[in-house]
Motif scaffolding. Structure first.
Motif, PDB file in Angstrom:
ATOM      1  N   GLY A 161       0.836  -1.217  -0.032  1.00  0.00           N
ATOM      2  CA  GLY A 161       0.148  -0.094   0.143  1.00  0.00           C
ATOM      3  C   GLY A 161       0.892   1.245  -0.093  1.00  0.00           C
ATOM      4  O   GLY A 161       2.258   1.348  -0.080  1.00  0.00           O
ATOM      5  N   GLU A 162       0.191   2.377   0.162  1.00  0.00           N
ATOM      6  CA  GLU A 162       0.861   3.601  -0.030  1.00  0.00           C
ATOM      7  C   GLU A 162       1.588   3.761   1.428  1.00  0.00           C
ATOM      8  O   GLU A 162       1.201   3.449   2.580  1.00  0.00           O
ATOM      9  CB  GLU A 162       0.028   4.871   0.041  1.00  0.00           C
ATOM     10  N   PRO A 163       2.847   4.449   1.393  1.00  0.00           N
ATOM     11  CA  PRO A 163       3.345   4.708   2.689  1.00  0.00           C
ATOM     12  C   PRO A 163       2.631   5.734   3.563  1.00  0.00           C
ATOM     13  O   PRO A 163       2.028   6.495   2.950  1.00  0.00           O
ATOM     14  CB  PRO A 163       4.838   5.412   2.319  1.00  0.00           C
ATOM     15  N   ALA A 164       2.775   5.219   5.135  1.00  0.00           N
ATOM     16  CA  ALA A 164       1.948   6.158   5.887  1.00  0.00           C
ATOM     17  C   ALA A 164       2.731   7.614   5.992  1.00  0.00           C
ATOM     18  O   ALA A 164       3.657   7.564   6.045  1.00  0.00           O
ATOM     19  CB  ALA A 164       1.753   5.518   7.051  1.00  0.00           C
ATOM     20  N   LEU A 165       1.788   8.789   6.053  1.00  0.00           N
ATOM     21  CA  LEU A 165       2.459  10.055   6.354  1.00  0.00           C
ATOM     22  C   LEU A 165       2.558  10.023   7.710  1.00  0.00           C
ATOM     23  O   LEU A 165       1.695   9.988   8.445  1.00  0.00           O
ATOM     24  CB  LEU A 165       1.422  11.104   5.610  1.00  0.00           C
ATOM     25  N   PRO A 166       3.614  10.742   8.141  1.00  0.00           N
ATOM     26  CA  PRO A 166       3.607  11.228   9.737  1.00  0.00           C
ATOM     27  C   PRO A 166       2.625  12.220   9.924  1.00  0.00           C
ATOM     28  O   PRO A 166       2.196  12.949   9.139  1.00  0.00           O
ATOM     29  CB  PRO A 166       5.265  11.673   9.831  1.00  0.00           C
ATOM     30  N   PRO A 167       2.280  12.100  11.486  1.00  0.00           N
ATOM     31  CA  PRO A 167       1.365  13.053  11.717  1.00  0.00           C
ATOM     32  C   PRO A 167       1.740  14.494  11.458  1.00  0.00           C
ATOM     33  O   PRO A 167       3.003  14.929  11.660  1.00  0.00           O
ATOM     34  CB  PRO A 167       1.079  12.765  13.322  1.00  0.00           C
ATOM     35  N   GLU A 168       0.981  15.417  11.245  1.00  0.00           N
ATOM     36  CA  GLU A 168       1.369  17.132  11.015  1.00  0.00           C
ATOM     37  C   GLU A 168       1.898  17.664  12.143  1.00  0.00           C
ATOM     38  O   GLU A 168       2.828  18.601  12.333  1.00  0.00           O
ATOM     39  CB  GLU A 168       0.369  17.761  10.506  1.00  0.00           C
ATOM     40  N   ASN A 169       1.641  17.139  13.426  1.00  0.00           N
ATOM     41  CA  ASN A 169       1.757  18.131  14.667  1.00  0.00           C
ATOM     42  C   ASN A 169       3.034  17.290  15.279  1.00  0.00           C
ATOM     43  O   ASN A 169       3.318  17.343  16.410  1.00  0.00           O
ATOM     44  CB  ASN A 169       0.614  17.909  15.477  1.00  0.00           C
ATOM     45  N   GLU A 170       3.645  16.090  14.491  1.00  0.00           N
ATOM     46  CA  GLU A 170       4.798  15.662  15.026  1.00  0.00           C
ATOM     47  C   GLU A 170       5.981  16.548  15.397  1.00  0.00           C
ATOM     48  O   GLU A 170       6.191  17.419  14.699  1.00  0.00           O
ATOM     49  CB  GLU A 170       5.145  14.606  14.111  1.00  0.00           C
ATOM     50  N   THR A 171       6.801  16.552  16.702  1.00  0.00           N
ATOM     51  CA  THR A 171       7.681  17.496  16.776  1.00  0.00           C
ATOM     52  C   THR A 171       8.934  16.830  17.109  1.00  0.00           C
ATOM     53  O   THR A 171       8.872  15.666  17.631  1.00  0.00           O
ATOM     54  CB  THR A 171       7.275  18.475  18.165  1.00  0.00           C
TER      55      THR A 171
END
Length: 49
Positions: free
Chosen positions: A39-49
């Motif tokens: 499947g498509e690679p998972a995107l990291p969460p936008e609020n990841e710090t």
């Protein structure tokens, strides 16, 4: 029920496999990621710090 690895009859002790060997082979498949679903690679969460 047949063993999913070698198609021999399943043994009650190792069900659904016929032996410890086939159970270990299946475990190795899982650990290597052979059973993953492409499947498509998972995107990291936008609020990841």
């Amino acid at each position: 029920m047949k063993c999913p690895i070698c198609s021999k009859p399943a043994a009650q002790q190792y069900r659904p496999f016929c032996s410890r060997r086939c159970a270990d082979i299946d475990l190795a498949h899982w650990l290597r990621g052979d059973y993953r679903i492409p499947g498509e690679p998972a995107l990291p969460p936008e609020n990841e710090t």
